[in-house]
Design an enzyme around this catalytic site. Sequence first.
Site, short mmCIF file in Angstrom:
data_model
loop_
_atom_site.label_atom_id
_atom_site.label_comp_id
_atom_site.label_asym_id
_atom_site.label_seq_id
_atom_site.Cartn_x
_atom_site.Cartn_y
_atom_site.Cartn_z
N TYR A 168 -5.21 3.00 7.60
CA TYR A 168 -4.42 1.86 7.12
C TYR A 168 -4.32 0.68 8.08
O TYR A 168 -3.81 -0.36 7.73
CB TYR A 168 -3.03 2.30 6.66
CG TYR A 168 -2.22 3.16 7.61
CD1 TYR A 168 -1.80 2.67 8.84
CD2 TYR A 168 -1.86 4.45 7.25
CE1 TYR A 168 -1.05 3.47 9.69
CE2 TYR A 168 -1.10 5.25 8.09
CZ TYR A 168 -0.70 4.75 9.31
OH TYR A 168 0.04 5.52 10.16
N ASP B 206 2.93 10.58 3.30
CA ASP B 206 3.87 11.41 4.03
C ASP B 206 3.09 12.47 4.79
O ASP B 206 2.94 13.60 4.35
CB ASP B 206 4.85 12.06 3.04
CG ASP B 206 6.12 12.47 3.72
OD1 ASP B 206 6.37 12.04 4.86
OD2 ASP B 206 6.90 13.24 3.11
N GLU C 3 0.84 -1.19 0.00
CA GLU C 3 0.00 0.00 0.00
C GLU C 3 0.88 1.24 0.00
O GLU C 3 2.08 1.16 0.27
CB GLU C 3 -0.92 0.01 1.23
CG GLU C 3 -0.16 0.06 2.53
CD GLU C 3 -1.03 -0.25 3.74
OE1 GLU C 3 -1.85 0.60 4.07
OE2 GLU C 3 -0.87 -1.33 4.34
N CYS D 86 38.01 33.56 -25.77
CA CYS D 86 38.74 34.37 -26.74
C CYS D 86 39.37 35.61 -26.12
O CYS D 86 40.15 36.31 -26.77
CB CYS D 86 37.83 34.77 -27.89
SG CYS D 86 36.57 35.95 -27.41
N LYS E 131 11.34 2.75 0.68
CA LYS E 131 11.38 4.21 0.52
C LYS E 131 11.88 4.61 -0.86
O LYS E 131 12.86 4.06 -1.36
CB LYS E 131 12.31 4.83 1.58
CG LYS E 131 11.83 4.66 3.01
CD LYS E 131 10.66 5.59 3.34
CE LYS E 131 11.11 6.96 3.74
NZ LYS E 131 11.60 7.07 5.10
N LYS F 235 2.65 4.59 1.09
CA LYS F 235 3.10 5.17 2.35
C LYS F 235 2.92 6.68 2.26
O LYS F 235 3.65 7.38 1.56
CB LYS F 235 4.56 4.82 2.62
CG LYS F 235 5.04 5.27 3.98
CD LYS F 235 6.41 4.69 4.29
CE LYS F 235 6.87 5.03 5.69
NZ LYS F 235 6.78 6.42 6.09
N CYS G 88 29.87 37.30 -24.34
CA CYS G 88 31.09 37.60 -25.09
C CYS G 88 30.61 38.22 -26.39
O CYS G 88 29.78 37.64 -27.10
CB CYS G 88 31.87 36.32 -25.36
SG CYS G 88 33.10 36.54 -26.66
N CYS H 71 34.20 34.49 -31.75
CA CYS H 71 34.62 33.68 -30.60
C CYS H 71 34.41 32.19 -30.90
O CYS H 71 33.33 31.80 -31.36
CB CYS H 71 33.83 34.07 -29.36
SG CYS H 71 34.20 33.01 -27.95
N CYS I 123 36.16 37.25 -21.91
CA CYS I 123 35.67 35.92 -22.28
C CYS I 123 36.75 34.87 -22.00
O CYS I 123 37.89 35.03 -22.42
CB CYS I 123 35.31 35.91 -23.76
SG CYS I 123 34.96 34.25 -24.38
S1 IVH Z 1 1.55 0.98 8.75
C1 IVH Z 1 3.88 -0.09 12.25
N1 IVH Z 1 0.77 2.10 6.55
O1 IVH Z 1 4.75 5.69 8.18
C2 IVH Z 1 3.56 1.35 12.05
N2 IVH Z 1 2.14 3.39 7.99
O2 IVH Z 1 7.50 5.28 8.92
C3 IVH Z 1 3.30 1.66 10.63
N3 IVH Z 1 2.58 5.66 7.18
O3 IVH Z 1 4.29 6.09 11.61
C4 IVH Z 1 1.88 1.63 10.33
N4 IVH Z 1 1.40 5.49 5.34
O4 IVH Z 1 2.82 7.48 10.00
C5 IVH Z 1 1.48 2.25 7.67
N5 IVH Z 1 -0.05 2.94 4.57
C6 IVH Z 1 0.67 3.11 5.68
C7 IVH Z 1 1.32 4.32 5.97
C8 IVH Z 1 2.05 4.41 7.14
C9 IVH Z 1 2.16 6.28 6.07
C10 IVH Z 1 3.47 6.27 8.17
C11 IVH Z 1 2.97 6.16 9.58
C12 IVH Z 1 4.11 5.53 10.37
C13 IVH Z 1 5.27 5.83 9.47
C14 IVH Z 1 6.41 4.87 9.67
#
Ligand code: IVH
Length: 674
Positions: free
Chosen positions: A227, A120, A116, A413, A316, A118, A434, A439, A410
């Site tokens: 999640y 930010d 899934e 030249c 990552k 991740k 220049c 040149c 330059c």
């Molecule tokens: S699973 C076991 N699923 O990533 C804890 N985390 O680097 C992780 N995060 O603290 C939970 N998307 O804030 C999980 N789909 C996802 C996520 C996710 C973002 C973040 C979460 C966690 C951090 C760890």
Amino acid sequence: MNETEAFNRIKKLRSEIARLRKAYHVENAPNVTDEVYDSLTRELKELLKKYPKFEDKNAGENRVAGKPLDKFVKVKHQTRMLSLNDVFNEEELADWEKRINKLLGNQSSRLNYFCEVKFDGLAVSLIYEKGKFVRGATRGDGFIGEDITQNLKTINSIPLVLNFPYPEYLEVRGEAVMSKKTLEKLNLLNTKEGKILFANTRNAAAGSLRQLDPKLSAERKLDFFAYDIAENSSDKDLLRHSEKHKYLKSLGFPVDAHDAVCKNLKEVLGFVKKFEKIRPNFPYGTDGVVVSVDDLGLQDILGVVGKAPRYMAAFKYPAEKATTVVKDVKINVGRTGVLTPLAIFEPTLVAGSTVSKATLHNMDQIERLDLRIGDTVVIEKAGDVIPKVVEVLTRLRTGKEKKVKMPEDCPVCGSRVEKQKIAEKKEESVAYYCMNPKCAAKNERYLEHFVAAFEIYELGPKILRRFKDEGLITDAADIFALEKNDIENLERFGEKSAENIVAEIKNKKHISLGKFLWALGILHVGEETARDLAMHFGTLEKLISAAQGNISEIDSIENIGPAVLKSVSTFFNDKNNLKFIEKLKKNGVIVEKTEKRKAGKFTGLNFILTGTLSAMSREIAKEKILALGGKVVSSVSKNTSYVVAGEESGSKLTTAQKLGVKVLTEKEFLNLLS
Ligand code: IVH
């Protein structure tokens, strides 16, 4: 770097890292990026590895962050909020699987994965009692977080009431996020109001949820994605992580649709690659893919080590920002004569590729950034885009940094440089040019001729033009200093084509003196004359010293008339040309010496080649004559030994007959050769 310099750098890095930590964790300063922090920390760690005596247990880098703020009410998590272990490439992912397999033994046949996105953002925990949202908290240190219920209630995508049937008690984990669009708008507003800008969607989300006044939080338009389920009082049998996702959806939680159950790591990597393409246009900031062992029974067996579960890994994506030091700023001259500053860095890894150069475009840019040689800078390389300097970390200055100055003359030249409006741009911007129309830097044909003489086939006119326009090269000598990463970091150049170009250039660094002289493009010195000069002098040094002193030696060479003599001597007395030759050598060009004409059976004989030969080209015939000690001349005289007459010989044949010079048919010539 010597020990004192290393120690000074360590001190500077420590104080800057400490400042960033404080700003991030305590003062909610929104403009600190993790990538810059990580990059500086990496440099510090590497320095400490080299100089372990400067280790300090009490230094900031050895302390853990994430203490809950005092302003919010603290809450204890029933289940600890964990973090994830990162993997950065295929090998690390495979190592992770190996560890899992070892622990699972024969159970590992049941192993499959759930992938899934991740997000930010900021991890939050949401508690529901009898289907109603009662409390929400931040992660804090994993054990104790902050109660931010009021702020979370302002997020529209967090359900306040769950769909029926719901459990008596439920704790959901998920990520509070800000969309890229919302961040853009917010930063635009902050710019207008002179406020600090958020560096990324995560800081923006975190900063917004840390507002004590929920009204402010509400203005920030955050979103939420669920999640995981941490606590669930119902007897609903959930056997897989993927089933948790389905269940969360049925209760009314937003769950991102980009997910996949994968049979093996190959499929996991397929998902990672697929999402990497989607990622730039994905509405939310993401920094990787979360890979979980799907089977919850296996998850229990694997358990947790330290702060992270063994059954999950965060794959990552490479950081798009990194810090490095500017070693030099080189000035290149473009096709229009524009002077382009090029920053030369301590090579560093950004978004998966090494970066060692970046164009600074013009003086305005340098002034805007206040960039100096020796500065630590932040470079950014997003997706396929050319790396650029986005910030100077002035706090890391030592006082020894040098300002960048445009040269007054330059660099190619030596003509005066003038400030002018940029030729190709509509907006009002100025650059240094220049003004000499002759040149050498403006002569594209010359560059093309040069690479043709060196037989560097990979560098066609389009590519040369591109390198020039990007400010990567000024003259042909720069070609030999190009590195793979200079080319692969250009838009639309892949790793493979960069590799091919660099390999080809490297292969062609050895060149015969004749070809080299031809490449130099000396007036009136074509390929043949160049070879005559090479034959006579054998080495470049001897030719140069004759051109600078005893020019009569050049004059004595057959076929070389006064025009060639003049241009050869002018060329090798021009210090720009000599500088160019030195630069070529410095960049690895090796001019091979030409064997002086050996004595052979043709020694003392001179030949005229006329008409078309059927067995070989005239070029080859000439080589053969030269190899046997003979000479090839171009006009018939009494002193000519032989005229070799091929098909359709013209006036030379008639003259030879008139003067009584011996004429050879092609067949007779071949007999003579063998
Ligand atoms: S699973 C076991 N699923 O990533 C804890 N985390 O680097 C992780 N995060 O603290 C939970 N998307 O804030 C999980 N789909 C996802 C996520 C996710 C973002 C973040 C979460 C966690 C951090 C760890």
